[in-house]
Design a protein around this motif. Structure first.
Motif, short mmCIF file in Angstrom:
data_model
loop_
_atom_site.label_atom_id
_atom_site.label_comp_id
_atom_site.label_asym_id
_atom_site.label_seq_id
_atom_site.Cartn_x
_atom_site.Cartn_y
_atom_site.Cartn_z
N PHE A 208 32.71 109.11 55.92
CA PHE A 208 34.17 109.07 55.75
C PHE A 208 34.88 109.69 56.95
O PHE A 208 35.84 109.14 57.48
CB PHE A 208 34.58 109.84 54.48
N VAL A 209 34.40 110.86 57.38
CA VAL A 209 35.04 111.57 58.50
C VAL A 209 34.95 110.75 59.78
O VAL A 209 35.94 110.58 60.51
CB VAL A 209 34.38 112.96 58.69
N ALA A 241 38.79 109.28 76.43
CA ALA A 241 37.60 110.01 76.89
C ALA A 241 36.75 110.47 75.71
O ALA A 241 35.52 110.56 75.81
CB ALA A 241 38.03 111.20 77.74
N LEU A 242 37.40 110.76 74.57
CA LEU A 242 36.66 111.26 73.40
C LEU A 242 36.09 110.14 72.53
O LEU A 242 35.14 110.35 71.79
CB LEU A 242 37.57 112.14 72.54
N ALA A 326 43.17 114.38 65.08
CA ALA A 326 42.63 115.57 65.76
C ALA A 326 41.56 116.24 64.90
O ALA A 326 40.46 116.57 65.38
CB ALA A 326 43.77 116.55 66.06
N VAL A 327 41.86 116.41 63.61
CA VAL A 327 40.90 117.06 62.70
C VAL A 327 39.65 116.20 62.55
O VAL A 327 38.51 116.68 62.62
CB VAL A 327 41.56 117.30 61.32
N GLY A 328 39.86 114.87 62.35
CA GLY A 328 38.74 113.94 62.18
C GLY A 328 37.84 113.92 63.40
O GLY A 328 36.61 113.96 63.29
N THR A 329 38.44 113.88 64.59
CA THR A 329 37.65 113.84 65.84
C THR A 329 36.83 115.12 65.99
O THR A 329 35.65 115.07 66.32
CB THR A 329 38.59 113.66 67.05
N THR A 330 37.45 116.26 65.72
CA THR A 330 36.74 117.54 65.86
C THR A 330 35.53 117.58 64.92
O THR A 330 34.42 117.96 65.33
CB THR A 330 37.69 118.72 65.54
N THR A 331 35.73 117.19 63.66
CA THR A 331 34.61 117.24 62.71
C THR A 331 33.56 116.18 63.04
O THR A 331 32.37 116.40 62.83
CB THR A 331 35.11 117.05 61.27
#
Length: 348
Positions: A208-209, A241-242, A326-331
Motif C-alpha cells: 500500500f505504501v 531523482a527519488l 513526502a510521507v509515502g516516499t520516506t516510508t
C-alpha cells in the motif's frame, strides 16, 4: 463532483469495508462488498469519458460476477453444513468457490484480465483507491477462511507473480504497468497466506505504501505513458531523482523497504519445504524488476525529444497536497532497518 456527494461516496466505501471486517456471517460480508462496489462506481465514472465509462462497466460486471459466486458458495456451504459463519467453512467445495470468487474480486491470475483494462480507464486518484482500499475487504475474508487447500493458493500465487511480471514487460502505459505490478504483489501475498497470515498483512501494508508513492508521483508529473516520463526533470527535479528508488523498492531491491516482505516470504516458503516455489517466485521478481528499471531509465536517463517540452516551465506552487507523497516516499525508501521489529511483531 459535488463535495457532499463525494463525502457520501467515500463514507460508503469506508462503511462497506468496515462491515465486511466486522462480519462473522456470510450475508453481512457480502453486503459490505456490495456497498464497496456500488460506492466506487460513481467515482470511476465521474469524468464521463468513454474510457472511464467502459472501465466502470467492466469493473461492475466482474465484481457482480464475483459477488454472485460468493453468495452461491456461501449458500452451498449453508446447505451442506448448516453453517453461515465465515470461520465455520469445513466443506472443500464452497471453500474453493469462495477462494476463486475473492481472487476475481482482487484481480489474481488467472482471473486478472479485467484489472489492467479497468485501471487504464481511470484517473490516478480513483486508480489508487482501486489498487489499495478495494483490496482490504476481500483480504479480510481470505484471512478469515484460510483455505486448507494449499495447492489452489500456491497455484494462484505463482500464476499471479509470473503473469504480473510477464504482462508488464511490454507495456508503455503507466497505469497498466501499475496494474501488473499489483497482480504480482498480490501473488506474493497469496503464496504465504496459509503459512503466515501476519506476514501477508505486513506485505499488504508495505505494498500500500509503495503503491501510494508511485501513484502520487505519476499524478504530480501528470504522466500517463513512458514517453511523458522523460519530461519530468523539468517539472520536478527532486522527485524525479527519488522516483527510481520508489520503483526499485516496488521491485524488491535492498536496501529499500520493498525488500523486507519478499525476503521474509522467501524465508517462510523455504521453512515450509517449498524451495521450488520460492525459487520460481524469486525468478518472477526479476521480470517485475525489469519493467521497473525500464521506467526508471525512461524517467532519469532519457531526455524528451521535443525541446519545448524539455525546457524548464514556471515553478508554480503545487496545486495538490504533497504531504502524503513526502510521507509515502520516506516510508517506501527507509523502513528496511525496522525488519527485526517487524519479525518480532509477526512472532507475537
Amino acid at each position: 463532483m459535488n463535495p457532499y456527494i463525494l463525502t457520501a461516496l467515500l463514507f460508503g466505501l469506508g462503511l462497506g469495508t468496515t462491515i465486511t471486517f466486522a462480519s462473522s456471517h456470510w450475508l453481512l460480508a457480502w453486503m459490505g462488498l456490495e456497498m464497496n462496489t456500488l460506492a466506487i462506481i460513481p467515482l470511476m465514472a465521474q469524468h464521463h469519458h468513454p474510457r472511464a465509462v467502459e472501465a466502470t462497466t467492466k469493473y461492475f460486471l466482474t465484481q457482480a460476477t464475483a459477488a454472485a459466486m460468493l453468495l452461491f458458495a456461501s449458500a452451498t456451504n449453508a446447505w451442506l453444513t448448516g453453517q453461515w459463519e465465515i470461520q465455520q467453512m469445513t466443506h472443500p467445495l464452497p471453500v474453493t468457490l469462495i477462494t476463486l470468487a475473492l481472487a476475481l474480486k482482487i484481480g489474481l491470475a488467472p482471473v486478472h484480465s479485467w484489472l489492467p483494462e479497468v485501471l487504464q480507464g481511470l484517473d490516478f486518484t480513483t486508480g489508487l483507491i482501486l489498487s489499495t482500499w478495494q483490496k482490504l475487504a476481500p483480504f479480510a475474508l481470505l484471512l478469515q477462511i484460510q483455505p486448507a487447500n494449499s495447492i489452489i493458493l500456491v497455484a494462484l500465487g505463482l500464476a499471479s507473480t509470473l503473469i504480473g511480471g510477464w504482462g508488464g514487460l511490454n507495456q508503455t502505459q503507466l497505469r497498466k504497468v501499475l496494474a501488473y505490478s499489483s497482480i504480482a504483489h498480490l501473488g506474493w501475498m497469496i503464496l504465504v497466506l496459509q503459512f503466515s497470515p501476519s506476514l501477508t498483512l505486513l506485505t499488504l501494508l508495505t505494498y500500500f505504501v509503495m503503491t501510494l508513492s508511485a501513484f502520487l508521483v505519476f499524478k504530480l508529473n501528470k504522466s500517463t505513458n513512458l514517453n511523458m516520463l522523460a519530461t519530468s526533470w523539468a517539472k520536478a527535479p527532486a522527485i524525479t531523482a527519488l522516483t527510481p528508488l520508489i520503483l526499485l523498492s516496488l521491485g524488491g531491491l535492498p536496501p529499500l523497504t520493498g525488500f523486507m516482505p519478499k525476503w521474509l516470504i522467501l524465508q517462510e516458503l523455504t521453512k515450509q519445504d517449498l524451495a521450488p516455489t520460492a525459487t520460481i517466485a524469486a525468478m518472477s521478481a526479476l521480470l517485475s524488476l525489469f519493467f521497473y528499471l525500464r521506467l526508471s531509465y525512461a524517467m532519469t536517463l532519457t531526455m524528451s525529444p521535443n525541446t519545448l517540452a524539455g525546457t524548464a516551465p514556471w515553478r508554480l506552487q503545487p496545486s495538490q497536497f504533497v504531504l502524503p507523497l513526502a510521507v509515502g516516499t520516506t516510508t517506501t525508501l527507509l523502513l528496511l532497518p525496522l525488519t527485526p521489529a517487524a519479525v518480532a511483531l509477526l512472532a507475537l
